[in-house]
Motif scaffolding. Structure first.
Motif, PDB file in Angstrom:
ATOM      1  N   ALA A  87      12.211 -10.223  35.349  1.00 26.51           N
ATOM      2  CA  ALA A  87      10.779  -9.912  35.357  1.00 26.51           C
ATOM      3  C   ALA A  87      10.562  -8.418  35.578  1.00 26.51           C
ATOM      4  O   ALA A  87       9.717  -7.794  34.910  1.00 26.51           O
ATOM      5  N   LYS A  88      11.331  -7.818  36.513  1.00 25.03           N
ATOM      6  CA  LYS A  88      11.214  -6.373  36.740  1.00 25.03           C
ATOM      7  C   LYS A  88      11.619  -5.603  35.492  1.00 25.03           C
ATOM      8  O   LYS A  88      10.962  -4.628  35.112  1.00 25.03           O
ATOM      9  N   GLY A  89      12.714  -6.023  34.867  1.00 25.84           N
ATOM     10  CA  GLY A  89      13.169  -5.363  33.649  1.00 25.84           C
ATOM     11  C   GLY A  89      12.132  -5.458  32.547  1.00 25.84           C
ATOM     12  O   GLY A  89      11.888  -4.488  31.823  1.00 25.84           O
ATOM     13  N   CYS A  90      11.507  -6.615  32.437  1.00 24.92           N
ATOM     14  CA  CYS A  90      10.450  -6.802  31.431  1.00 24.92           C
ATOM     15  C   CYS A  90       9.283  -5.869  31.705  1.00 24.92           C
ATOM     16  O   CYS A  90       8.730  -5.261  30.784  1.00 24.92           O
ATOM     17  N   ASN A  94       8.003  -2.963  29.213  1.00 26.43           N
ATOM     18  CA  ASN A  94       6.607  -2.878  28.769  1.00 26.43           C
ATOM     19  C   ASN A  94       6.015  -1.511  29.110  1.00 26.43           C
ATOM     20  O   ASN A  94       5.290  -0.917  28.303  1.00 26.43           O
ATOM     21  N   GLY A  95       6.314  -1.015  30.315  1.00 28.02           N
ATOM     22  CA  GLY A  95       5.836   0.304  30.701  1.00 28.02           C
ATOM     23  C   GLY A  95       6.400   1.387  29.801  1.00 28.02           C
ATOM     24  O   GLY A  95       5.687   2.311  29.374  1.00 28.02           O
ATOM     25  N   GLY A  96       7.679   1.289  29.475  1.00 28.09           N
ATOM     26  CA  GLY A  96       8.303   2.258  28.574  1.00 28.09           C
ATOM     27  C   GLY A  96       7.710   2.196  27.180  1.00 28.09           C
ATOM     28  O   GLY A  96       7.482   3.229  26.545  1.00 28.09           O
ATOM     29  N   THR A  97       7.472   0.980  26.701  1.00 29.54           N
ATOM     30  CA  THR A  97       6.859   0.810  25.374  1.00 29.54           C
ATOM     31  C   THR A  97       5.466   1.419  25.352  1.00 29.54           C
ATOM     32  O   THR A  97       5.092   2.122  24.398  1.00 29.54           O
ATOM     33  N   ASN A  98       4.686   1.167  26.390  1.00 29.78           N
ATOM     34  CA  ASN A  98       3.341   1.753  26.468  1.00 29.78           C
ATOM     35  C   ASN A  98       3.419   3.277  26.542  1.00 29.78           C
ATOM     36  O   ASN A  98       2.616   3.979  25.916  1.00 29.78           O
ATOM     37  N   GLY A  99       4.383   3.791  27.304  1.00 28.26           N
ATOM     38  CA  GLY A  99       4.562   5.241  27.395  1.00 28.26           C
ATOM     39  C   GLY A  99       4.926   5.843  26.053  1.00 28.26           C
ATOM     40  O   GLY A  99       4.424   6.911  25.686  1.00 28.26           O
ATOM     41  N   LEU A 100       5.792   5.188  25.300  1.00 30.21           N
ATOM     42  CA  LEU A 100       6.161   5.685  23.971  1.00 30.21           C
ATOM     43  C   LEU A 100       4.965   5.661  23.024  1.00 30.21           C
ATOM     44  O   LEU A 100       4.762   6.595  22.233  1.00 30.21           O
ATOM     45  N   PHE A 101       4.171   4.598  23.088  1.00 28.25           N
ATOM     46  CA  PHE A 101       2.979   4.513  22.237  1.00 28.25           C
ATOM     47  C   PHE A 101       2.015   5.650  22.576  1.00 28.25           C
ATOM     48  O   PHE A 101       1.481   6.321  21.672  1.00 28.25           O
ATOM     49  N   TYR A 102       1.799   5.909  23.867  1.00 26.83           N
ATOM     50  CA  TYR A 102       0.913   6.988  24.306  1.00 26.83           C
ATOM     51  C   TYR A 102       1.464   8.345  23.852  1.00 26.83           C
ATOM     52  O   TYR A 102       0.714   9.205  23.384  1.00 26.83           O
ATOM     53  N   ALA A 103       2.786   8.527  23.967  1.00 22.88           N
ATOM     54  CA  ALA A 103       3.401   9.785  23.542  1.00 22.88           C
ATOM     55  C   ALA A 103       3.236   9.991  22.043  1.00 22.88           C
ATOM     56  O   ALA A 103       2.956  11.108  21.586  1.00 22.88           O
ATOM     57  N   GLU A 104       3.373   8.930  21.270  1.00 18.80           N
ATOM     58  CA  GLU A 104       3.187   9.031  19.814  1.00 18.80           C
ATOM     59  C   GLU A 104       1.742   9.402  19.482  1.00 18.80           C
ATOM     60  O   GLU A 104       1.494  10.227  18.595  1.00 18.80           O
ATOM     61  N   GLN A 105       0.795   8.795  20.180  1.00 15.41           N
ATOM     62  CA  GLN A 105      -0.615   9.130  19.955  1.00 15.41           C
ATOM     63  C   GLN A 105      -0.893  10.604  20.299  1.00 15.41           C
ATOM     64  O   GLN A 105      -1.608  11.287  19.566  1.00 15.41           O
ATOM     65  N   MET A 106      -0.312  11.053  21.410  1.00 18.96           N
ATOM     66  CA  MET A 106      -0.503  12.451  21.810  1.00 18.96           C
ATOM     67  C   MET A 106       0.142  13.398  20.793  1.00 18.96           C
ATOM     68  O   MET A 106      -0.402  14.462  20.492  1.00 18.96           O
ATOM     69  N   LYS A 107       1.289  13.012  20.260  1.00 15.65           N
ATOM     70  CA  LYS A 107       1.964  13.831  19.248  1.00 15.65           C
ATOM     71  C   LYS A 107       1.091  13.965  18.007  1.00 15.65           C
ATOM     72  O   LYS A 107       0.962  15.053  17.447  1.00 15.65           O
ATOM     73  N   LYS A 108       0.480  12.844  17.585  1.00 16.89           N
ATOM     74  CA  LYS A 108      -0.415  12.880  16.422  1.00 16.89           C
ATOM     75  C   LYS A 108      -1.612  13.785  16.692  1.00 16.89           C
ATOM     76  O   LYS A 108      -1.997  14.598  15.843  1.00 16.89           O
ATOM     77  N   LYS A 109      -2.212  13.670  17.897  1.00 16.89           N
ATOM     78  CA  LYS A 109      -3.364  14.506  18.242  1.00 16.89           C
ATOM     79  C   LYS A 109      -2.963  15.982  18.272  1.00 16.89           C
ATOM     80  O   LYS A 109      -3.716  16.858  17.819  1.00 16.89           O
ATOM     81  N   ARG A 110      -1.774  16.260  18.796  1.00 13.58           N
ATOM     82  CA  ARG A 110      -1.302  17.642  18.849  1.00 13.58           C
ATOM     83  C   ARG A 110      -1.117  18.208  17.453  1.00 13.58           C
ATOM     84  O   ARG A 110      -1.445  19.366  17.196  1.00 13.58           O
ATOM     85  N   MET A 111      -0.555  17.375  16.571  1.00 18.88           N
ATOM     86  CA  MET A 111      -0.364  17.823  15.187  1.00 18.88           C
ATOM     87  C   MET A 111      -1.713  18.099  14.517  1.00 18.88           C
ATOM     88  O   MET A 111      -1.862  19.096  13.793  1.00 18.88           O
ATOM     89  N   ILE A 112      -2.704  17.254  14.768  1.00 16.63           N
ATOM     90  CA  ILE A 112      -4.043  17.469  14.195  1.00 16.63           C
ATOM     91  C   ILE A 112      -4.626  18.773  14.719  1.00 16.63           C
ATOM     92  O   ILE A 112      -5.155  19.589  13.945  1.00 16.63           O
ATOM     93  N   TRP A 113      -4.514  18.987  16.029  1.00 11.05           N
ATOM     94  CA  TRP A 113      -5.026  20.227  16.605  1.00 11.05           C
ATOM     95  C   TRP A 113      -4.258  21.437  16.076  1.00 11.05           C
ATOM     96  O   TRP A 113      -4.855  22.492  15.803  1.00 11.05           O
ATOM     97  N   ALA A 114      -2.958  21.291  15.905  1.00 12.19           N
ATOM     98  CA  ALA A 114      -2.163  22.403  15.379  1.00 12.19           C
ATOM     99  C   ALA A 114      -2.612  22.734  13.953  1.00 12.19           C
ATOM    100  O   ALA A 114      -2.779  23.913  13.601  1.00 12.19           O
ATOM    101  N   TRP A 115      -2.829  21.726  13.125  1.00 16.40           N
ATOM    102  CA  TRP A 115      -3.293  21.969  11.756  1.00 16.40           C
ATOM    103  C   TRP A 115      -4.702  22.572  11.759  1.00 16.40           C
ATOM    104  O   TRP A 115      -5.001  23.469  10.946  1.00 16.40           O
ATOM    105  N   CYS A 116      -5.531  22.126  12.658  1.00 15.31           N
ATOM    106  CA  CYS A 116      -6.886  22.698  12.751  1.00 15.31           C
ATOM    107  C   CYS A 116      -6.822  24.174  13.130  1.00 15.31           C
ATOM    108  O   CYS A 116      -7.530  25.018  12.545  1.00 15.31           O
TER     109      CYS A 116
END
Length: 132
Positions: A87-90, A94-116
């Motif tokens: 249960a702890k491992g799960c 889940n926390g790591g998966t959520n962190g990766l999803f958040y990091a990917e979203q931030m990367k996309k936002k950074r790329m948009i801001w960089a292009w802007c």
């Protein structure tokens, strides 16, 4: 309890001996000879030894069952620990998966801001070059 069991064994042996004498007389038609009685006594002794082995075997079997019960309880505790760790491992996964999803979203936002920013700088440079 063991005395009752011993008494029961003795009664069984006594009944068996009497029944054996009666069967022997009925089949042969005469009283058993000394050798026959000795042979029957030997067989009776062997059976009595086998009967005496039964309580000892039952006691050993009971001890094996008790040991098995202790092992089952110990294994149950280990299984509970394994379930908790799973249960702890799960939760960590889940926390790591959520962190990766958040990091990917931030990367996309950074790329948009960089292009802007790059686009704004290019437009500003283009406007400056046209004005010269």
């Amino acid at each position: 309890m063991m005395l009752d069991f011993q008494f029961l064994i003795e009664n069984i042996l006594k009944d068996y001996k009497e029944g054996l004498k009666m069967k022997y007389c009925k089949v042969i038609g005469k009283e058993a000879s000394f050798q026959d009685k000795e042979h029957l006594a030997m067989q009776t002794q062997q059976r009595q030894e086998a009967l005496m082995e039964i309580p000892r075997s039952l006691t050993e079997f009971h001890l094996v069952l008790l040991d098995t019960a202790v092992l089952v309880v110990a294994q149950e505790e280990k299984m509970n620990d394994i379930e908790k760790n799973m249960a702890k491992g799960c939760a960590y996964i889940n926390g790591g998966t959520n962190g990766l999803f958040y990091a990917e979203q931030m990367k996309k936002k950074r790329m948009i801001w960089a292009w802007c920013v790059v686009s704004f700088v290019l437009v500003f440079l283009f406007a400056w070059l046209i004005s010269i």
